[in-house]
Scaffold this active site. Structure first.
Site, PDB file in Angstrom:
ATOM      1  N   CYS A   1      -7.352   0.683  17.256  1.00  0.00           N
ATOM      2  CA  CYS A   1      -7.148  -0.159  18.439  1.00  0.00           C
ATOM      3  C   CYS A   1      -5.918   0.304  19.243  1.00  0.00           C
ATOM      4  O   CYS A   1      -5.973   1.366  19.851  1.00  0.00           O
ATOM      5  CB  CYS A   1      -7.058  -1.624  18.012  1.00  0.00           C
ATOM      6  N   TYR A   2      -4.798  -0.439  19.190  1.00  0.00           N
ATOM      7  CA  TYR A   2      -3.603   0.029  19.914  1.00  0.00           C
ATOM      8  C   TYR A   2      -3.237   1.434  19.440  1.00  0.00           C
ATOM      9  O   TYR A   2      -2.816   2.283  20.222  1.00  0.00           O
ATOM     10  CB  TYR A   2      -2.441  -0.940  19.662  1.00  0.00           C
TER      11      TYR A   2
ATOM     12  N   GLU B   1     -10.757  -2.647   9.353  1.00  0.00           N
ATOM     13  CA  GLU B   1     -10.157  -3.447   8.274  1.00  0.00           C
ATOM     14  C   GLU B   1     -10.730  -4.858   8.190  1.00  0.00           C
ATOM     15  O   GLU B   1     -10.567  -5.555   7.189  1.00  0.00           O
ATOM     16  CB  GLU B   1      -8.628  -3.503   8.450  1.00  0.00           C
TER      17      GLU B   1
ATOM     18  N   LYS C   1      -1.022 -12.284  -3.346  1.00  0.00           N
ATOM     19  CA  LYS C   1      -1.146 -13.364  -4.329  1.00  0.00           C
ATOM     20  C   LYS C   1      -2.130 -13.031  -5.459  1.00  0.00           C
ATOM     21  O   LYS C   1      -1.849 -13.258  -6.634  1.00  0.00           O
ATOM     22  CB  LYS C   1      -1.634 -14.628  -3.602  1.00  0.00           C
TER      23      LYS C   1
END
Ligand code: XMP
Length: 512
Positions: A83-84, A172, A368
């Site tokens: 993207c960017y 992702e 986590k």
């Protein structure tokens, strides 16, 4: 030995952490560098096998745009822009980036125009997830277009001679059908990383590093009774034994019976524990405060003051250990100048000036679910492994607005009922986190023919893998009604119950 490591240069995208998750799921270690602190020497010192340039909220032509040094492309390290990241690569190599005529958010179809290594094993047409307002409109000389979508003519680019790849969509994000394959193509096929990063060595390595760092000094650790601080305690205890001093600071903002539970858990694990009653201290500091960030900062500061005071009572106390995990850091940090979400008291809330102790945070690079895996390896009891997370600032951030003794009592009682019912109905382990939020809003009710005017409370039950994103748990109406009835009948002070059905994002799990 060859180091297997992918470096993510983070330009502030909300999805950056997902890139890290996907790569670690493949068994390859990865970490971020915030793009505003990138230097070539820093990149080289990390010895990455590959570099990913993440997405981000800016435009490459903004004055404040984060541009990287062009020499990064001369390092002979494979690079993948997302993207960017793709727009940045095009911009740096002399292409053109402009506002898209049609903004693309959400589902789109990628059509592969040419099969480069990055698209190995992918169907010619597949679903991808887009989120962009700019696009590459002219490609740099050395690049070829290898994919497009209906609205984006240049959706994927590759360099003609170097290992530089770029896509406009987000591989992702789970909704991108072959996203994992694309990332794996980059990490394994192109960067040649071996997929051997397992958590197996984590405890051994951490124990070794802590022992080497602490030497003969003493470590103080704040135990909250949750998984993160417990795993931290066990690892440090393995490393330095009696030089670990565990403290349970009773803020008065814990659930009922928490103190006794922690005391017996520590006893079972041979962890030395000292309990400090700081209930009045916290309550007086919080009285009159309603701003969530102020509350978090006050609680964080009070914790540190107590740690500092306690450390002065222990000879050679030099370190403070905390169960900080990756998400605490990601969500508390002001990314590249963008606002942070919350100051988790164990990260953003720490007043640096007050901190004379050096920090030990062995879990700070773990998600986590990875901490849970370590907990299993360490043989922790299910009571800890399966326990819902409980935030450091405790009920202080579940009582919206001003806090007082009466509200704490009301909330503790309501939370007690919720826990009893979750356990009784075999739901505790099938939801990720459940709690009650006490609102500062009173409403009119009727009980036993009498008018009531009491607080409203919210039931929040979420389902999540890593607490970075979450969805509402689809509990039955029968169960919800049962909770509502019991709380309203048994807790003086609440006469209305609501169920929070928002996901994260756009909401967060806790309300403050
Ligand atoms: P949020 O509300 O940010 O919460 O979506 C994500 C997870 O983090 C917990 N949480 C905290 N944990 N210190 C902690 O140790 C904190 O300050 C803190 N704030 C939120 C929250 O309960 C959820 O599990």
């Amino acid at each position: 030995m060859k180091k297997n490591f992918i470096l993510i240069l983070d330009f502030g995208s909300q999805y950056s952490y997902l890139i890290a998750r996907r790569i670690r799921e493949m068994g390859v270690y990865t970490d971020f560098l915030q793009s505003n602190v990138i230097s070539l020497s820093k990149i080289l010192s990390n010895k990455p096998n590959g570099i990913i340039l993440s997405g981000g909220p800016l435009s490459v032509y903004d004055n404040s745009a984060m541009i990287i040094n062009k020499d990064i492309f001369k390092l002979d390290i494979p690079i993948f822009g997302i993207c960017y990241g793709m727009q940045l690569i095009s911009h740096i190599f002399g292409g053109k980036v402009e506002k898209s005529k049609i903004k693309e958010y959400g589902k789109s179809h990628l059509i592969i125009d040419s099969y480069s290594k990055i698209f190995h094993g992918i169907q010619k047409k597949s679903i991808v997830w887009m989120s962009h307002f700019d696009e590459v409109t002219k490609i740099p000389k050395e690049f070829t277009i290898v994919g497009h979508t209906e609205y984006c003519a240049i959706a994927a680019l590759v360099h003609t001679t170097k290992d530089i790849y770029a896509v406009q969509f987000h591989p992702e994000v789970k909704n991108t059908e072959f996203g994992r394959t694309i990332l794996k193509n980059f990490v394994v096929r192109i960067c040649k990383c071996s997929q051997n990063w397992v958590l197996d060595n984590f405890v051994k390595k951490s124990v070794h590093n802590i022992r080497k760092r602490v030497l003969k000094k003493q470590v103080i650790l704040g135990l909250s009774g949750g998984l993160d601080s417990f795993v931290t305690a066990i690892i440090i205890h393995k490393a330095i034994g009696k030089s670990l001093n565990c403290l349970f600071i009773d803020t008065g903002l814990f659930l009922n019976k928490e103190k006794d539970r922690i005391f017996s858990l520590c006893k079972e694990s041979n962890l030395p524990i000292k309990i400090i009653d700081a209930r009045d201290r916290f309550l007086s500091k919080l009285t009159g405060i309603s701003d969530p960030e102020k509350k978090r900062k006050i609680i964080g500061k009070e914790f540190i003051s107590i740690f500092q005071e306690e450390s002065e009572k222990i000879m050679d106390a030099e370190f403070l250990a905390q169960g900080t995990i990756y998400s605490d850091i990601i969500e508390s940090s002001s990314k590249n100048g963008f606002s942070s979400i919350k100051s988790h008291h164990n990260v953003g809330g720490l007043p640096n000036k007050l901190m004379k102790l050096k920090l030990i945070e062995p879990l700070k690079k773990l998600f986590k679910d990875e901490v849970k895996k370590i907990g299993v390896q360490l043989g922790l009891p299910n009571e800890i492994l399966k326990r819902h997370p409980f935030p450091g600032p405790g009920l202080g951030i579940r009582i919206i607005g001003k806090i007082n003794k009466k509200k704490i009592l009301i909330l503790k009682k309501a939370e007690d009922i919720l826990m009893q019912e979750l356990i009784k109905n075999n739901l505790y382990n099938s939801v990720s986190q459940a709690f009650i939020v006490l609102l500062p809003i009173k409403s009119v009710g009727i009980m036993g023919d009498k008018r009531t005017y009491e607080y409203s409370a919210v039931l929040r039950v979420t389902h999540t893998e890593d607490f970075m994103t979450a969805t509402v748990s689809h509990l039955s109406y029968n169960f919800l009604e049962k909770i509502s009835n019991r709380i309203i009948n048994e807790v003086d002070g609440i006469n209305r119950m609501l169920y929070d059905i928002t996901s994260k994002p756009p909401s967060t799990i806790e309300w403050e």
